[in-house]
Design a protein around this motif. Structure first.
Motif, PDB file in Angstrom:
ATOM      1  N   LYS A  61      75.384  33.128  32.782  1.00 28.39           N
ATOM      2  CA  LYS A  61      75.028  32.608  31.456  1.00 28.39           C
ATOM      3  C   LYS A  61      74.139  31.383  31.570  1.00 28.39           C
ATOM      4  O   LYS A  61      73.123  31.252  30.866  1.00 28.39           O
ATOM      5  CB  LYS A  61      76.299  32.257  30.681  1.00 28.39           C
ATOM      6  CG  LYS A  61      76.057  31.859  29.229  1.00 28.39           C
ATOM      7  CD  LYS A  61      75.589  33.059  28.414  1.00 28.39           C
ATOM      8  CE  LYS A  61      75.541  32.743  26.934  1.00 28.39           C
ATOM      9  NZ  LYS A  61      75.180  33.941  26.139  1.00 28.39           N
ATOM     10  N   MET A  62      74.500  30.467  32.470  1.00 28.44           N
ATOM     11  CA  MET A  62      73.730  29.235  32.615  1.00 28.44           C
ATOM     12  C   MET A  62      72.338  29.522  33.179  1.00 28.44           C
ATOM     13  O   MET A  62      71.341  28.941  32.736  1.00 28.44           O
ATOM     14  CB  MET A  62      74.498  28.254  33.505  1.00 28.44           C
ATOM     15  CG  MET A  62      75.804  27.798  32.874  1.00 28.44           C
ATOM     16  SD  MET A  62      76.765  26.688  33.920  1.00 28.44           S
ATOM     17  CE  MET A  62      75.813  25.173  33.738  1.00 28.44           C
ATOM     18  N   ALA A  63      72.261  30.426  34.142  1.00 29.87           N
ATOM     19  CA  ALA A  63      70.962  30.765  34.721  1.00 29.87           C
ATOM     20  C   ALA A  63      70.066  31.453  33.695  1.00 29.87           C
ATOM     21  O   ALA A  63      68.865  31.159  33.605  1.00 29.87           O
ATOM     22  CB  ALA A  63      71.159  31.665  35.935  1.00 29.87           C
ATOM     23  N   ALA A  64      70.636  32.370  32.921  1.00 28.51           N
ATOM     24  CA  ALA A  64      69.837  33.069  31.909  1.00 28.51           C
ATOM     25  C   ALA A  64      69.351  32.101  30.837  1.00 28.51           C
ATOM     26  O   ALA A  64      68.194  32.176  30.386  1.00 28.51           O
ATOM     27  CB  ALA A  64      70.670  34.187  31.276  1.00 28.51           C
ATOM     28  N   THR A  65      70.215  31.190  30.427  1.00 25.64           N
ATOM     29  CA  THR A  65      69.832  30.208  29.409  1.00 25.64           C
ATOM     30  C   THR A  65      68.720  29.305  29.933  1.00 25.64           C
ATOM     31  O   THR A  65      67.731  29.044  29.240  1.00 25.64           O
ATOM     32  CB  THR A  65      71.044  29.372  28.991  1.00 25.64           C
ATOM     33  OG1 THR A  65      72.064  30.234  28.475  1.00 25.64           O
ATOM     34  CG2 THR A  65      70.661  28.357  27.920  1.00 25.64           C
ATOM     35  N   LEU A  66      68.866  28.831  31.170  1.00 21.84           N
ATOM     36  CA  LEU A  66      67.842  27.961  31.747  1.00 21.84           C
ATOM     37  C   LEU A  66      66.516  28.697  31.910  1.00 21.84           C
ATOM     38  O   LEU A  66      65.434  28.132  31.699  1.00 21.84           O
ATOM     39  CB  LEU A  66      68.320  27.410  33.091  1.00 21.84           C
ATOM     40  CG  LEU A  66      67.373  26.474  33.843  1.00 21.84           C
ATOM     41  CD1 LEU A  66      66.834  25.373  32.938  1.00 21.84           C
ATOM     42  CD2 LEU A  66      68.071  25.886  35.050  1.00 21.84           C
ATOM     43  N   ASP A  67      66.573  29.981  32.257  1.00 22.65           N
ATOM     44  CA  ASP A  67      65.333  30.745  32.379  1.00 22.65           C
ATOM     45  C   ASP A  67      64.617  30.830  31.034  1.00 22.65           C
ATOM     46  O   ASP A  67      63.393  30.695  30.962  1.00 22.65           O
ATOM     47  CB  ASP A  67      65.624  32.143  32.919  1.00 22.65           C
ATOM     48  CG  ASP A  67      64.350  32.858  33.337  1.00 22.65           C
ATOM     49  OD1 ASP A  67      63.586  32.275  34.142  1.00 22.65           O
ATOM     50  OD2 ASP A  67      64.101  33.977  32.860  1.00 22.65           O
ATOM     51  N   ARG A  68      65.368  31.015  29.964  1.00 25.15           N
ATOM     52  CA  ARG A  68      64.739  31.103  28.646  1.00 25.15           C
ATOM     53  C   ARG A  68      64.253  29.731  28.177  1.00 25.15           C
ATOM     54  O   ARG A  68      63.158  29.608  27.611  1.00 25.15           O
ATOM     55  CB  ARG A  68      65.720  31.710  27.639  1.00 25.15           C
ATOM     56  CG  ARG A  68      66.128  33.136  27.975  1.00 25.15           C
ATOM     57  CD  ARG A  68      66.859  33.815  26.828  1.00 25.15           C
ATOM     58  NE  ARG A  68      65.945  34.161  25.753  1.00 25.15           N
ATOM     59  CZ  ARG A  68      65.249  35.295  25.685  1.00 25.15           C
ATOM     60  NH1 ARG A  68      65.368  36.214  26.636  1.00 25.15           N
ATOM     61  NH2 ARG A  68      64.448  35.520  24.672  1.00 25.15           N
ATOM     62  N   VAL A  69      65.045  28.690  28.422  1.00 22.36           N
ATOM     63  CA  VAL A  69      64.655  27.337  28.029  1.00 22.36           C
ATOM     64  C   VAL A  69      63.347  26.936  28.713  1.00 22.36           C
ATOM     65  O   VAL A  69      62.499  26.260  28.116  1.00 22.36           O
ATOM     66  CB  VAL A  69      65.776  26.339  28.390  1.00 22.36           C
ATOM     67  CG1 VAL A  69      65.275  24.894  28.358  1.00 22.36           C
ATOM     68  CG2 VAL A  69      66.952  26.495  27.433  1.00 22.36           C
ATOM     69  N   SER A  70      63.179  27.360  29.957  1.00 22.65           N
ATOM     70  CA  SER A  70      62.003  26.968  30.734  1.00 22.65           C
ATOM     71  C   SER A  70      60.801  27.884  30.518  1.00 22.65           C
ATOM     72  O   SER A  70      59.753  27.680  31.134  1.00 22.65           O
ATOM     73  CB  SER A  70      62.348  26.950  32.227  1.00 22.65           C
ATOM     74  OG  SER A  70      62.644  28.260  32.691  1.00 22.65           O
ATOM     75  N   GLY A  71      60.952  28.901  29.694  1.00 27.59           N
ATOM     76  CA  GLY A  71      59.851  29.840  29.485  1.00 27.59           C
ATOM     77  C   GLY A  71      59.647  30.771  30.659  1.00 27.59           C
ATOM     78  O   GLY A  71      58.521  31.196  30.948  1.00 27.59           O
ATOM     79  N   GLY A  72      60.740  31.092  31.360  1.00 23.48           N
ATOM     80  CA  GLY A  72      60.658  32.013  32.490  1.00 23.48           C
ATOM     81  C   GLY A  72      60.168  31.358  33.767  1.00 23.48           C
ATOM     82  O   GLY A  72      59.503  32.009  34.576  1.00 23.48           O
ATOM     83  N   ARG A  73      60.540  30.092  33.987  1.00 28.38           N
ATOM     84  CA  ARG A  73      60.080  29.362  35.176  1.00 28.38           C
ATOM     85  C   ARG A  73      61.197  29.077  36.167  1.00 28.38           C
ATOM     86  O   ARG A  73      60.991  28.338  37.134  1.00 28.38           O
ATOM     87  CB  ARG A  73      59.436  28.037  34.761  1.00 28.38           C
ATOM     88  CG  ARG A  73      58.124  28.187  34.028  1.00 28.38           C
ATOM     89  CD  ARG A  73      57.484  26.828  33.754  1.00 28.38           C
ATOM     90  NE  ARG A  73      58.127  26.121  32.663  1.00 28.38           N
ATOM     91  CZ  ARG A  73      58.410  24.818  32.678  1.00 28.38           C
ATOM     92  NH1 ARG A  73      58.161  24.082  33.747  1.00 28.38           N
ATOM     93  NH2 ARG A  73      58.960  24.246  31.622  1.00 28.38           N
ATOM     94  N   PHE A  74      62.367  29.665  35.990  1.00 28.72           N
ATOM     95  CA  PHE A  74      63.522  29.308  36.807  1.00 28.72           C
ATOM     96  C   PHE A  74      63.717  30.268  37.976  1.00 28.72           C
ATOM     97  O   PHE A  74      63.624  31.486  37.827  1.00 28.72           O
ATOM     98  CB  PHE A  74      64.787  29.318  35.943  1.00 28.72           C
ATOM     99  CG  PHE A  74      66.045  29.014  36.701  1.00 28.72           C
ATOM    100  CD1 PHE A  74      66.175  27.854  37.447  1.00 28.72           C
ATOM    101  CD2 PHE A  74      67.110  29.901  36.673  1.00 28.72           C
ATOM    102  CE1 PHE A  74      67.340  27.572  38.152  1.00 28.72           C
ATOM    103  CE2 PHE A  74      68.279  29.638  37.372  1.00 28.72           C
ATOM    104  CZ  PHE A  74      68.396  28.469  38.113  1.00 28.72           C
TER     105      PHE A  74
END
Length: 298
Positions: free
Chosen positions: A77-90
């Motif tokens: 959940k945290m990784a998916a959220t961070l990926d979306r927050v960053s615009g797919g940069r994680f």
């Protein structure tokens, strides 16, 4: 080429450091983590979320998320959220930890099960990122929202032992050891490739996590690196520095890092090995002299 946030730095400084790393043209910014450690250490998901909001281009790598201390679904959940927050940069970098058993005791996870928990979590993460239904104690769930990157954010598997190589071959997109020589990296990547082939997967890229000490005064830079790492790891780094820590003048550092590139490293995580007061100057040296020289290598 990437830059590590100050491993023992104040998380309040992440925003400024991330902006400067992007201005200087680094490809990615990395952040490590521990729940507890013998020196100040942030949480990578939180720190990189702050970095995401302060930047627009630079990629963001957790190096490394101590995966076995998380419930697998929570990490997903945290990784998916961070990926979306960053615009797919994680990019999700994972490790098994274990060098500080107290953090495992604090989260009620047996340190002896960290490898098995990591493998189980990677299986769950891979399935959840793909949008599959996963059963937990009879309850079937799907991850929503999914990561922005498809089929998933890249997974970097860290570690020095053969188990990490096998894990990278089975689950990873990148294998990133630390405190490794170029010769060890080349041999390890052969094991990673064999594991990937065994699991019917394509190539896994090589990377390396490099504490690095560079300065106009090469011997002084090397001494500072040895002292810095001795304080971080609480051991004498003198006998280890020449083998594992590129140090010296910018030219000497570039020559050593090229050996890692020749051994198969497609990415290098540069970690300044110096006192905090010298870190900003060393980051500038990395950006203006070391990284351009490596990028121009044939």
């Amino acid at each position: 080429m990437g830059l590590m946030l100050a491993p023992q730095g104040d998380p309040a400084e992440v925003v400024g450091a991330a902006r400067r790393a992007e201005e200087l043209g680094f490809d990615f910014l990395a952040c490590g983590e521990h729940v507890f450690f013998h020196s100040p250490t942030p949480n990578a998901f939180v720190a990189l979320a702050a970095a995401a909001g302060a930047t627009s281009r630079i990629r963001l790598l957790s190096a490394l998320t101590i995966l076995p201390v998380y419930p697998a679904a929570l990490a997903a959940k945290m990784a998916a959220t961070l990926d979306r927050v960053s615009g797919g940069r994680f990019d999700l970098g994972i490790g098994v930890g274990g060098e500080f058993p107290a953090e495992f005791a604090a989260v009620d996870v047996p340190v002896t099960r960290r490898g098995r928990r990591t493998d189980e979590a990677l299986d769950v993460l891979t399935r959840l990122f793909a949008g599959e239904r996963v059963s937990f104690d009879g309850h079937e769930v799907t991850l929503d929202p999914l990561p922005l990157q498809r089929p998933r954010p890249p997974i970097w598997v860290g570690g020095r032992k053969e188990a990490s190589m096998r894990r990278a071959g089975r689950f990873g997109d990148v294998w990133v050891p630390y405190m490794y020589s170029p010769e060890q990296l080349a041999a390890g990547l052969a094991t990673v490739a064999a594991s990937a082939a065994e699991h019917g997967r394509g190539p896994v890229e090589g990377a390396v996590f490099c504490w690095t000490g560079a300065g106009r005064d090469g011997p002084a830079a090397r001494r500072a690196a040895v002292e810095t790492l001795g304080a971080v790891y609480r051991q004498d780094f003198g006998p280890l520095a020449d083998r594992y820590v590129p140090g010296g003048t910018p030219e000497q550092v570039v020559a050593r890092l090229r050996e890692y590139v020749d051994a198969g490293a497609r990415s290098i995580v540069l970690v300044p090995a110096c006192p905090d007061t010298d870190r900003a100057a060393m980051v500038e040296l990395f950006a203006h002299e070391i990284v351009p020289a490596l990028r121009s290598s044939p």
